[in-house]
Design a protein around this motif. Structure first.
Motif, PDB file in Angstrom:
ATOM      1  N   ASP A 116       0.811  -1.218   0.000  1.00 37.83           N
ATOM      2  CA  ASP A 116       0.000   0.000   0.000  1.00 37.83           C
ATOM      3  C   ASP A 116       0.847   1.272   0.000  1.00 37.83           C
ATOM      4  OD1 ASP A 116      -2.481  -1.303  -0.009  1.00 37.83           O
ATOM      5  OD2 ASP A 116      -2.331  -1.691   2.138  1.00 37.83           O
TER       6      ASP A 116
ATOM      7  N   VAL B 116       2.155   2.910  -2.220  1.00 37.46           N
ATOM      8  CA  VAL B 116       2.159   3.390  -3.601  1.00 37.46           C
ATOM      9  C   VAL B 116       1.094   4.472  -3.707  1.00 37.46           C
ATOM     10  CG1 VAL B 116       1.810   2.763  -6.017  1.00 37.46           C
ATOM     11  CG2 VAL B 116       2.884   1.123  -4.465  1.00 37.46           C
ATOM     12  N   GLU B 117       1.419   5.563  -4.383  1.00 33.14           N
ATOM     13  CA  GLU B 117       0.448   6.636  -4.569  1.00 33.14           C
ATOM     14  C   GLU B 117      -0.789   6.086  -5.291  1.00 33.14           C
ATOM     15  OE1 GLU B 117      -1.964   9.390  -4.898  1.00 33.14           O
ATOM     16  OE2 GLU B 117      -0.124   9.902  -3.789  1.00 33.14           O
ATOM     17  N   PRO B 118      -1.965   6.085  -4.650  1.00 33.25           N
ATOM     18  CA  PRO B 118      -3.145   5.431  -5.235  1.00 33.25           C
ATOM     19  C   PRO B 118      -3.669   6.080  -6.505  1.00 33.25           C
ATOM     20  CG  PRO B 118      -3.726   6.635  -3.229  1.00 33.25           C
ATOM     21  CD  PRO B 118      -2.228   6.622  -3.305  1.00 33.25           C
ATOM     22  N   ARG B 119      -3.314   7.331  -6.754  1.00 32.25           N
ATOM     23  CA  ARG B 119      -3.820   8.009  -7.959  1.00 32.25           C
ATOM     24  C   ARG B 119      -2.964   7.722  -9.193  1.00 32.25           C
ATOM     25  NH1 ARG B 119      -3.978  13.813  -5.146  1.00 32.25           N
ATOM     26  NH2 ARG B 119      -2.035  12.888  -4.383  1.00 32.25           N
ATOM     27  N   ARG B 120      -1.801   7.108  -8.995  1.00 31.13           N
ATOM     28  CA  ARG B 120      -0.944   6.779 -10.127  1.00 31.13           C
ATOM     29  C   ARG B 120      -1.382   5.463 -10.770  1.00 31.13           C
ATOM     30  NH1 ARG B 120       4.394   7.933  -6.875  1.00 31.13           N
ATOM     31  NH2 ARG B 120       4.575  10.174  -7.140  1.00 31.13           N
TER      32      ARG B 120
ATOM     33  N   HIS C 214       3.919   4.335 -11.795  1.00 33.24           N
ATOM     34  CA  HIS C 214       4.660   4.015 -10.562  1.00 33.24           C
ATOM     35  C   HIS C 214       6.008   3.388 -10.902  1.00 33.24           C
ATOM     36  CE1 HIS C 214       5.682   2.504  -6.619  1.00 33.24           C
ATOM     37  NE2 HIS C 214       5.698   1.270  -7.088  1.00 33.24           N
TER      38      HIS C 214
ATOM     39  N   ARG D  25      -5.510   2.952 -12.383  1.00 33.45           N
ATOM     40  CA  ARG D  25      -5.031   3.571 -11.151  1.00 33.45           C
ATOM     41  C   ARG D  25      -4.893   2.526 -10.049  1.00 33.45           C
ATOM     42  NH1 ARG D  25      -8.330   8.263  -8.921  1.00 33.45           N
ATOM     43  NH2 ARG D  25     -10.041   6.847  -9.383  1.00 33.45           N
TER      44      ARG D  25
END
Length: 260
Positions: free
Chosen positions: A105, A107-111, A116, A147
């Protein structure tokens, strides 16, 4: 929110691992106190090239703290952690030395998955094809532009594994890499990690799946209450009870740390 399932990974992807001897991981006298509680007590062990070393222990035993110390995310109070004789941060391009999975988790969720991996690759001077190879290796190439927030736990775990593999590293450091994976992906991961070790690289992982550890690992290090209580080969840990190695390992492990 969508929780799309990734397509099955293919066993033949393990053939992409090339032969290259990896450096050892050496932990010596590691000690750590968090919020006044001693979580590591003089922890020492090594993970050697050509082997898969499994770090076992109950929840809260200190396994994740050790792994975070190895990759430089946790500062030890005393002791040393080295990869090939130096701290990971001292390697010019760390991602080529050690592939790391600690938290799927983180990881930037919007990418997107592809973005990533592109950021990781660019930071370590990797060519663009490395990203596509990693996406294909873990079986999420078809979801690469989705995403991260729209992915299931298993797909996020595969993305984290792609981040560990993208630099084709000499060392793998994986904290509970089987989390969220289905049976097909677990078998793929087993074959891939075996291929990495057979190629002379170093694999260190933690896992609560003792049956998988029995099938996968060469060495076992058990930590309980922040102390190393066993450090031996799998055969040495199990003893002569080889009719059912998974059951024997579970029995020996629970006898050592208690049935909690």
């Amino acid at each position: 929110m969508s929780t799309a399932t990734a397509p099955a990974v293919k066993p033949e992807t393990t053939e992409r691992v090339s032969v290259r001897t990896g450096p050892a991981i050496d932990v010596a006298g590691a000690a750590k106190t968090i919020d006044g509680i001693r979580v590591l007590h003089d922890v020492s062990f090594s993970a050697r090239p050509g082997q898969i070393t499994a770090l076992l222990g109950p929840n809260g035993a200190g396994k994740s703290t050790v792994l975070r110390g190895i990759v430089g995310l946790a500062r030890l109070d005393s002791g040393t952690v080295r990869i090939g004789g130096r701290a990971l941060a001292d390697w010019e391009r760390p991602l080529l030395t050690a592939g790391v999975l600690l938290d799927p988790d983180a990881v930037e969720p919007r990418r997107s998955a592809r973005d990533h991996l592109r950021i990781l690759a660019a930071a370590n001077g990797l060519p663009k094809p490395a990203v596509e190879r990693a996406l294909s290796l873990v079986g999420i190439a078809e979801l690469a532009d989705r995403r991260v927030a729209q992915m299931s736990l298993g797909t996020r775990q595969r993305l984290s594994l792609a981040g560990a593999f993208v630099g084709e590293p000499q060392v793998l450091i994986l904290d509970e890499p089987h989390n969220g994976l289905d049976a097909s992906a677990i078998r793929w991961l087993r074959n891939t990690l075996r291929a990495y070790a057979a190629a002379g690289r170093t694999v260190l992982l933690s896992s609560h799946l003792l049956g998988e550890v029995a099938r996968l690992a060469d060495r076992i290090v058990v930590i309980d209450d922040g102390r190393v209580v066993a450090d031996t080969t799998v055969d040495g840990f199990i003893g002569d009870e080889t009719a059912d190695p998974a059951a024997a390992l579970e029995d020996r492990y629970l006898a050592l740390v208690g049935d909690r």
